[in-house]
Design an enzyme around this catalytic site. Sequence first.
Site, short mmCIF file in Angstrom:
data_model
loop_
_atom_site.label_atom_id
_atom_site.label_comp_id
_atom_site.label_asym_id
_atom_site.label_seq_id
_atom_site.Cartn_x
_atom_site.Cartn_y
_atom_site.Cartn_z
N ASP A 1 43.23 39.57 44.37
CA ASP A 1 43.28 38.95 43.04
C ASP A 1 44.58 39.36 42.34
O ASP A 1 44.61 40.21 41.45
CB ASP A 1 42.06 39.41 42.23
CG ASP A 1 41.86 38.59 40.96
OD1 ASP A 1 42.63 37.63 40.75
OD2 ASP A 1 40.95 38.91 40.18
N HIS B 1 42.89 35.03 39.65
CA HIS B 1 41.78 34.22 39.11
C HIS B 1 42.09 33.67 37.72
O HIS B 1 41.36 32.85 37.19
CB HIS B 1 40.45 34.99 39.13
CG HIS B 1 40.29 35.96 38.01
ND1 HIS B 1 40.44 37.32 38.18
CD2 HIS B 1 39.97 35.78 36.72
CE1 HIS B 1 40.23 37.93 37.01
NE2 HIS B 1 39.93 37.00 36.12
N SER C 1 41.47 39.93 31.68
CA SER C 1 41.85 39.76 33.07
C SER C 1 43.36 39.75 33.22
O SER C 1 44.05 39.19 32.38
CB SER C 1 41.36 38.43 33.57
OG SER C 1 40.03 38.55 33.91
#
Length: 255
Positions: free
Chosen positions: A116, A67, A211
Amino acid sequence: TMLLLLLLPTAFLLPLGAQAGDIIGGREARPHSRPYMAFVETKMGPESTTECGGFLVREDFVLTAAHCDEEGSGDAPTVVILGAHDLNQKERTQQEIQVRRKIPHEDFDRTTLENDIMLLQLELRAEWNNAVKPIRLPPANFLLKPEATCSVAGWGRTGVHMVRPATKLQEVTLKMADDKQCELFFDSFNRTSMVCMGNIKTKQSSFKGDSGGLLVCNGLAQGIVSYGKDSGLPPAVYTRMSAFIPWLRKKMGRE
């Protein structure tokens, strides 16, 4: 109303990169004590960059979250900074390497954040030294023991338009949570490919890691920071590394 409050956060299925928050209740890491850590920066336009964490798994590959590759970023140039501690300084340990190609998982789903995971193939091989070294991967399908103690690190950003407080690498220790905790908060939690971390009772282990950053347990790469609640309180969800070992081997095969 209590039940309602518990269910509300499912509306906020927010990748932790959307505001690439900082690690809350953590501490500054000892400089270069995590030599596998990478800072990933994509120039979206003259004024706009997206930032993520990542980690070195081979001299020519960095792993991050799928992502982190925002929609529409297509061929936007991406660089990886290895060997950093304080991003405000041009430290002599830093190696800045262009990304040659991005290899997101073919079945990555932007809605559920399933799969992901994304490999970044580097233009040049990283030079290994005390500040730059890859991390070991777990055996395929390795399962963490309940209550396993792990840690996660990231560069503490608090949002795109806000003053950036910590440019030094931050880290926090986390305990594995019961999968039921994540199932309660996140409709799309999948225990075979995701790990649930962070104790709901302790704020210290609450965090929004950058992230794409790495969850380390006993010196092995066990998870990639994927998503969490809008409030930043635990638990949060990680991509389960051990579920993707065959995928990684295939994609990193010497071409």
